[in-house]
Design a protein around this motif. Structure first.
Motif, mmCIF file in Angstrom:
data_model
loop_
_atom_site.group_PDB
_atom_site.id
_atom_site.type_symbol
_atom_site.label_atom_id
_atom_site.label_comp_id
_atom_site.label_asym_id
_atom_site.label_seq_id
_atom_site.Cartn_x
_atom_site.Cartn_y
_atom_site.Cartn_z
ATOM 1 N N ALA A 79 36.885 42.916 39.650
ATOM 2 C CA ALA A 79 37.384 41.550 39.471
ATOM 3 C C ALA A 79 37.820 41.321 38.031
ATOM 4 C CB ALA A 79 36.304 40.549 39.873
ATOM 5 N N GLU A 80 37.056 41.853 37.071
ATOM 6 C CA GLU A 80 37.428 41.723 35.662
ATOM 7 C C GLU A 80 38.779 42.389 35.389
ATOM 8 O OE1 GLU A 80 34.439 43.012 32.916
ATOM 9 O OE2 GLU A 80 32.846 41.904 33.915
ATOM 10 N N SER A 81 38.962 43.595 35.919
ATOM 11 C CA SER A 81 40.222 44.305 35.686
ATOM 12 C C SER A 81 41.384 43.600 36.381
ATOM 13 C CB SER A 81 40.120 45.758 36.164
ATOM 14 O OG SER A 81 40.063 45.833 37.574
ATOM 15 N N GLU A 82 41.116 43.015 37.549
ATOM 16 C CA GLU A 82 42.154 42.287 38.284
ATOM 17 C C GLU A 82 42.625 41.080 37.479
ATOM 18 O OE1 GLU A 82 42.867 40.426 42.779
ATOM 19 O OE2 GLU A 82 40.912 41.233 42.216
ATOM 20 N N GLY A 83 41.685 40.388 36.845
ATOM 21 C CA GLY A 83 42.056 39.255 36.008
ATOM 22 C C GLY A 83 42.839 39.676 34.783
ATOM 23 N N MET A 84 42.404 40.766 34.141
ATOM 24 C CA MET A 84 43.060 41.245 32.925
ATOM 25 C C MET A 84 44.497 41.689 33.201
ATOM 26 S SD MET A 84 41.997 44.536 30.549
ATOM 27 C CE MET A 84 42.120 45.675 31.926
ATOM 28 N N MET A 88 48.233 39.837 32.244
ATOM 29 C CA MET A 88 49.264 40.509 31.449
ATOM 30 C C MET A 88 50.586 40.593 32.216
ATOM 31 S SD MET A 88 46.830 43.509 29.825
ATOM 32 C CE MET A 88 48.055 44.258 28.742
ATOM 33 N N LEU A 89 50.516 40.939 33.498
ATOM 34 C CA LEU A 89 51.722 41.021 34.319
ATOM 35 C C LEU A 89 52.382 39.654 34.487
ATOM 36 C CD1 LEU A 89 50.904 43.460 37.262
ATOM 37 C CD2 LEU A 89 52.903 43.575 35.774
ATOM 38 N N ALA A 90 51.564 38.640 34.778
ATOM 39 C CA ALA A 90 52.114 37.301 34.990
ATOM 40 C C ALA A 90 52.821 36.801 33.745
ATOM 41 C CB ALA A 90 50.990 36.344 35.396
ATOM 42 N N SER A 104 48.772 34.672 39.763
ATOM 43 C CA SER A 104 47.882 35.833 39.840
ATOM 44 C C SER A 104 46.607 35.388 40.551
ATOM 45 C CB SER A 104 47.566 36.358 38.436
ATOM 46 O OG SER A 104 46.742 37.499 38.504
ATOM 47 N N LEU A 105 46.324 36.027 41.682
ATOM 48 C CA LEU A 105 45.248 35.576 42.558
ATOM 49 C C LEU A 105 44.161 36.640 42.692
ATOM 50 C CD1 LEU A 105 44.317 33.377 44.693
ATOM 51 C CD2 LEU A 105 45.491 34.802 46.389
ATOM 52 N N LEU A 106 42.939 36.317 42.282
ATOM 53 C CA LEU A 106 41.804 37.196 42.561
ATOM 54 C C LEU A 106 41.644 37.281 44.072
ATOM 55 C CD1 LEU A 106 39.114 36.065 39.952
ATOM 56 C CD2 LEU A 106 40.371 38.218 39.973
ATOM 57 N N GLY A 184 44.714 42.991 43.445
ATOM 58 C CA GLY A 184 44.687 43.848 42.253
ATOM 59 C C GLY A 184 43.545 44.845 42.284
ATOM 60 N N GLY A 185 43.845 46.076 41.877
ATOM 61 C CA GLY A 185 42.851 47.132 41.924
ATOM 62 C C GLY A 185 42.463 47.474 43.348
ATOM 63 N N GLY A 186 43.335 47.111 44.306
ATOM 64 C CA GLY A 186 43.007 47.296 45.720
ATOM 65 C C GLY A 186 42.253 46.118 46.295
ATOM 66 N N GLY A 187 41.973 45.122 45.430
ATOM 67 C CA GLY A 187 41.188 43.966 45.861
ATOM 68 C C GLY A 187 39.710 44.163 45.560
#
Length: 300
Positions: A79-84, A88-90, A104-106, A184-187
């Motif tokens: 989840a941390e990597s998905e947010g990071m 950056m992408l957004a 960007s959606l967790l 992100g990260g596969g979820g």
């Protein structure tokens, strides 16, 4: 209305193999990714799924540095990597497309707690090591290490995704005309427990999640962007050759590495059998790959 494309970005495309896992290196590669996706977004409604293998592995290493608390589990680090990465992408996409909303959606993704991968880890995470470094880290941290090309990396469980818990939110954002960064990260891997959903210690393969998303969205195309320019047969030998157009049946006749190209091929073949067109190619050539002038196209 624009056709829908699910774009899957490999964690190794956002942090190149062998690069130092610094913010500057990641930002430079994210700028390249954003430029490619911005061009795609002019012609397609885009949902972006990204990998996190190098990033979640780095977070795990940083996690070990502070030993006054127990290490955080992999689902939380995911989840941390998905947010990071999502942030950056957004930001880079918004800078390139100021008139387009980017969300960007967790994203939680359901898996089986008893998935076979829990006993046979295959998902590469973190940086690459030589044999000596890998041996020391494996012994110190009780890690499982496997060969990744000429290097050695840590592997963790990679349960298969079975349901996107937050799919309705993704639908809502796409229908509002936004570019959506999700899964992100596969979820974030979760499973159903006695009291509802609970986290699972693993990292879902982002290509399999991207295929599940593409199928649930009934997307027109699935684009898997990575640090390889195509799918190759006999990779690393004098006979290596790129596949430019192929079918799921043809792909099933060959073996591809489980920790790298294997899931990409499996994901592309799965979506093609579902009735869509799937593509695998280099990050910098995204629009060219979709136009079938580069990369590998998989279709029935």
């Amino acid at each position: 209305m624009k056709p829908t494309a699910v774009v899957a970005l490999g964690g190794n495309a956002l942090l190149r193999r062998g690069d130092a896992p610094s913010f500057d290196n990641q930002l430079a590669n994210i700028k390249i990714a954003a430029k490619a996706i911005a061009e795609i977004a002019k012609e397609y409604q885009v949902a972006i799924v990204h990998g996190n293998g190098p990033q979640v592995g780095l977070l795990a290493l940083q996690n070990l540095a502070y030993d006054k608390v127990s290490p955080y589990p992999l689902d939380v680090l995911g989840a941390e990597s998905e947010g990071m990465i999502g942030y950056m992408l957004a930001q880079e996409l918004q800078n390139l497309l100021p008139d387009t909303e980017v969300a960007s959606l967790l994203t939680r993704i359901e898996v089986n707690a008893d998935d076979p991968s829990m006993l046979d880890p295959t998902k590469f995470v973190g940086p690459v090591y030589n044999e000596d470094e890998a041996g020391v880290l494996a012994e110190a941290n009780n890690w499982i290490m496997k060969r990744d090309g000429e290097y050695v990396r840590r592997v963790v469980p990679s349960p298969k995704p079975i349901n996107i818990v937050d799919k309705k939110s993704i639908d809502t954002l796409l229908n509002a005309g936004q570019i959506v960064i999700c899964c992100g990260g596969g979820g974030i891997p979760v499973c159903r427990g006695e009291f509802g959903y609970q986290g699972v210690e693993g990292v879902i393969d982002k290509d399999l999640s991207a295929t599940l998303l593409a199928k649930q969205l009934k997307a027109d195309k699935l684009l898997i962007l990575t640090d390889a320019d195509a799918v190759y047969l006999d990779w690393g030998t004098e006979k290596q050759r790129a596949l430019r157009a192929t079918t799921p049946a043809q792909l099933s006749e060959h073996q591809f590495p489980a920790g790298s190209m294997g899931p990409k091929v499996e994901a592309a073949a799965d979506f093609a059998q579902f009735g869509g067109r799937a593509y695998i190619g280099a990050l910098e050539e995204g629009l060219e790959v979709l136009a079938e002038r580069a990369g590998t196209c998989v279709a029935v």
